[in-house]
Design a protein around this motif. Structure first.
Motif, PDB file in Angstrom:
ATOM      1  N   LEU A  19     -55.643 -15.948 -21.677  1.00 25.82           N
ATOM      2  CA  LEU A  19     -55.271 -15.200 -20.492  1.00 25.82           C
ATOM      3  C   LEU A  19     -56.492 -14.626 -19.773  1.00 25.82           C
ATOM      4  CD1 LEU A  19     -52.079 -13.296 -21.696  1.00 25.82           C
ATOM      5  CD2 LEU A  19     -52.202 -15.246 -20.149  1.00 25.82           C
ATOM      6  N   THR A  21     -58.689 -15.483 -17.941  1.00 21.79           N
ATOM      7  CA  THR A  21     -59.127 -16.547 -17.043  1.00 21.79           C
ATOM      8  C   THR A  21     -59.799 -15.948 -15.811  1.00 21.79           C
ATOM      9  OG1 THR A  21     -56.933 -16.551 -16.053  1.00 21.79           O
ATOM     10  CG2 THR A  21     -57.356 -18.169 -17.784  1.00 21.79           C
ATOM     11  N   GLU A 274     -43.956 -33.041 -11.739  1.00 16.33           N
ATOM     12  CA  GLU A 274     -43.308 -32.074 -12.632  1.00 16.33           C
ATOM     13  C   GLU A 274     -43.319 -32.528 -14.091  1.00 16.33           C
ATOM     14  OE1 GLU A 274     -38.761 -33.730 -11.826  1.00 16.33           O
ATOM     15  OE2 GLU A 274     -39.399 -31.790 -11.024  1.00 16.33           O
ATOM     16  N   THR A 393     -52.775 -19.686  -9.887  1.00 15.79           N
ATOM     17  CA  THR A 393     -52.538 -19.250 -11.268  1.00 15.79           C
ATOM     18  C   THR A 393     -52.599 -20.421 -12.251  1.00 15.79           C
ATOM     19  OG1 THR A 393     -50.151 -19.523 -10.915  1.00 15.79           O
ATOM     20  CG2 THR A 393     -51.093 -17.323 -10.536  1.00 15.79           C
ATOM     21  N   TYR A 394     -53.112 -21.568 -11.814  1.00 14.24           N
ATOM     22  CA  TYR A 394     -53.078 -22.768 -12.665  1.00 14.24           C
ATOM     23  C   TYR A 394     -53.720 -22.523 -14.031  1.00 14.24           C
ATOM     24  CZ  TYR A 394     -53.832 -27.565 -14.224  1.00 14.24           C
ATOM     25  OH  TYR A 394     -53.832 -28.728 -14.959  1.00 14.24           O
ATOM     26  N   ASP A 396     -54.135 -19.656 -15.551  1.00 13.46           N
ATOM     27  CA  ASP A 396     -53.298 -18.719 -16.315  1.00 13.46           C
ATOM     28  C   ASP A 396     -52.058 -19.424 -16.842  1.00 13.46           C
ATOM     29  OD1 ASP A 396     -54.750 -16.160 -15.737  1.00 13.46           O
ATOM     30  OD2 ASP A 396     -54.286 -16.780 -13.687  1.00 13.46           O
ATOM     31  N   ASP A 397     -51.521 -20.341 -16.046  1.00 11.48           N
ATOM     32  CA  ASP A 397     -50.252 -20.988 -16.402  1.00 11.48           C
ATOM     33  C   ASP A 397     -50.437 -22.107 -17.434  1.00 11.48           C
ATOM     34  OD1 ASP A 397     -49.202 -19.370 -14.462  1.00 11.48           O
ATOM     35  OD2 ASP A 397     -49.107 -20.943 -12.929  1.00 11.48           O
ATOM     36  N   PHE A 398     -51.642 -22.610 -17.561  1.00  8.52           N
ATOM     37  CA  PHE A 398     -51.849 -23.830 -18.342  1.00  8.52           C
ATOM     38  C   PHE A 398     -51.318 -23.702 -19.762  1.00  8.52           C
ATOM     39  CE2 PHE A 398     -54.077 -26.869 -20.958  1.00  8.52           C
ATOM     40  CZ  PHE A 398     -54.100 -28.014 -20.189  1.00  8.52           C
ATOM     41  N   THR A 399     -51.788 -22.695 -20.481  1.00  7.95           N
ATOM     42  CA  THR A 399     -51.361 -22.559 -21.881  1.00  7.95           C
ATOM     43  C   THR A 399     -49.881 -22.203 -21.976  1.00  7.95           C
ATOM     44  OG1 THR A 399     -52.150 -20.285 -21.863  1.00  7.95           O
ATOM     45  CG2 THR A 399     -53.632 -21.952 -22.754  1.00  7.95           C
ATOM     46  N   VAL A 400     -49.395 -21.441 -20.999  1.00  9.61           N
ATOM     47  CA  VAL A 400     -47.974 -21.072 -21.002  1.00  9.61           C
ATOM     48  C   VAL A 400     -47.107 -22.331 -20.853  1.00  9.61           C
ATOM     49  CG1 VAL A 400     -46.174 -19.779 -19.800  1.00  9.61           C
ATOM     50  CG2 VAL A 400     -48.470 -18.791 -20.066  1.00  9.61           C
ATOM     51  N   LYS A 401     -47.509 -23.208 -19.923  1.00  6.66           N
ATOM     52  CA  LYS A 401     -46.723 -24.423 -19.702  1.00  6.66           C
ATOM     53  C   LYS A 401     -46.822 -25.384 -20.875  1.00  6.66           C
ATOM     54  CE  LYS A 401     -46.486 -24.285 -14.685  1.00  6.66           C
ATOM     55  NZ  LYS A 401     -46.632 -25.018 -13.415  1.00  6.66           N
ATOM     56  N   LYS A 404     -44.489 -24.204 -23.528  1.00 10.30           N
ATOM     57  CA  LYS A 404     -43.057 -24.348 -23.224  1.00 10.30           C
ATOM     58  C   LYS A 404     -42.564 -25.791 -23.363  1.00 10.30           C
ATOM     59  CE  LYS A 404     -42.413 -20.432 -20.067  1.00 10.30           C
ATOM     60  NZ  LYS A 404     -42.104 -20.040 -18.668  1.00 10.30           N
TER      61      LYS A 404
END
Length: 456
Positions: A19, A21, A274, A393-394, A396-401, A404
């Protein structure tokens, strides 16, 4: 249960670490260029990249190679500076100028000290190369000769022969599948480079990435300074759609090399798709994870058929290639090919296990901080985010995505995107093929037949 809880805890810790980032600032310069900036005063350095939709995918039929040569001559002569003077002045201030060129993008990069005198001198040279390139005739002649020599050398190399045949088999007549030929280079004229530059190196389609030891106000001034005098340029920044469904084909190309070079693939995924994250994580398990991948386990670890075997997706503006590759002894090329095809079919039909998925997530998320651990890597991400219109936010989102992604999503995405019965296969250096020429029928069969997005 304890192992699962431990794995979950490791993933969460890794995700938390990721996070931290960089904070990306974004605006549009008065010139029209889109600017992406990360302010960091940890080192007295500034990294800059200016990119344009001017890669080889924007070449037109009959003028293949113009995009590459235009890019190649940008820093070999600019307003009041020849190439030697550019090199000497950069050396005087300790700056480094480089570039980036692929099928979608072309542009220049600069690394310089952030102190005002050195920074201003370096940026002055970068600005001239971007906005006032000269494309000198003698330099063009020399670079054409150099490119022709390199192409003739490549025509003898099995890797280059395989890449060329694979591109044609996967992309047909689309520019993503074109390769520059000697005859293409011989007829390129300086006027064509100037025309390509005027059409494609425009401010309104430029992406400026800045990373380092400057303020926001300084970044705004630099971005405008580097783009204010770019051409108006009316070229369409969009590349023609790729046809993603291809007919199966297999080419066996003779070559005296001791090893067979095998490539298997099909059009894969676009950068903004997607399905990107399910395919990314799934491919890590299939062949992207090095020694922990299924392909490596089946082909190398269990049977010792190849030193390396891999797979990857190349996300581009349009769907780039999904590719599996390996080199193996000629006498076991067919057996290796059958094994790779069987492994891929099993993967597509049955998907991944929860154990594989947990391990893949742990490795990807745990390794993510290494992707952004220096200014150069962050600059590369800024350029990609800007060029492909990814969210700020790419990172920040990378590890979250990644975290998931489910086994079901991977199975579903591969089932829809990768048809094991409709792949292009190229083998260069195959026993029994030394007297066999490439099959024209295979070329014809490899022509794509369905437009991108139709398989969704």
């Amino acid at each position: 249960m304890l192992t699962r809880l431990l794995s979950t805890a490791i993933l969460l810790c890794a995700a938390s670490a990721a996070l931290a980032t960089p904070q990306i600032q974004h605006w549009q310069a008065p010139s029209g260029a889109r600017v992406y900036f990360v302010e960091d005063h940890g080192l007295p350095m500034l990294d800059v990249a200016v990119s344009f939709p001017a890669g080889s995918g924007f070449d037109v039929a009959g003028k293949v190679g113009v995009a590459s040569l235009t890019f190649g001559l940008l820093d070999l002569g600019a307003q009041d500076l020849n190439e030697d003077e550019i090199a000497r002045k950069l050396a005087d201030v300790g700056a480094q100028m480089g570039g980036q060129f692929d099928a979608d993008r072309a542009g220049l990069t600069m690394r310089t000290l952030s102190s005002a005198a050195e920074r201003d001198a370096a940026l002055d040279i970068l600005g001239r190369c971007l906005q006032q390139p000269l494309f000198p005739e003698p330099v063009l002649a020399r670079e054409k000769a150099r490119m022709i020599a390199a192409l003739k050398e490549a025509e003898t190399q099995p890797e280059s022969i395989a890449d060329k045949a694979f591109g044609k088999a996967v992309f047909g007549a689309h520019p993503y599948g074109w390769h520059t030929e000697v005859s293409d280079v011989e007829k390129i004229q300086r006027a064509e480079l100037e025309g390509f530059y005027r059409d494609h190196y425009s401010a309104k389609h430029a992406v400026v990435a800045l990373m380092g030891d400057i303020s926001r106000a300084q970044a705004e001034a630099i971005a405008q300074r580097l783009t204010a005098s770019l051409p108006a340029g009316d070229a369409d920044p969009n590349i023609a759609p790729v046809m993603i469904r291809i007919k199966p084909s297999e080419q066996r190309i003779p070559h005296p090399a001791s090893q067979s070079h095998i490539l298997i693939g099909t059009p894969g995924v676009a950068r903004n798709d997607e399905d990107y994250f399910p395919l990314y994580v799934g491919n890590y398990i299939l062949g992207g994870g090095g020694f922990v991948s299924r392909l490596m386990n089946e082909v190398r670890e269990k049977r010792g058929m190849a030193y390396s075997v891999y797979s990857y997706f190349m996300p581009m503006q349009q769907p780039g290639a999904f590719q599996i590759g390996l080199q193996t002894k000629k006498e076991q090329a067919d057996e290796s090919l059958r094994l790779v095809r069987k492994t891929l079919r099993t993967f597509v039909d049955k998907g991944v296990t929860e154990k594989e998925l947990r391990a893949a997530k742990q490795n990807i998320i745990g390794g993510f901080p290494l992707r952004i651990d220096n200014n150069k890597k962050i600059l590369d991400y800024l350029s990609v985010i800007g060029f492909y219109g990814l969210p700020l936010t790419y990172l920040d989102d990378f590890t979250v995505k990644v975290n998931k992604v489910t086994a079901r999503q991977i199975h579903d995405a591969f089932k829809r995107r990768i048809d094991p019965d409709a792949l292009a296969t190229v083998m260069v250096g195959v026993p029994g093929a030394d007297s066999v020429q490439p099959d024209p029928a295979a070329d014809a069969a490899a022509q794509p037949e369905e437009k991108a997005g139709a398989a969704k």
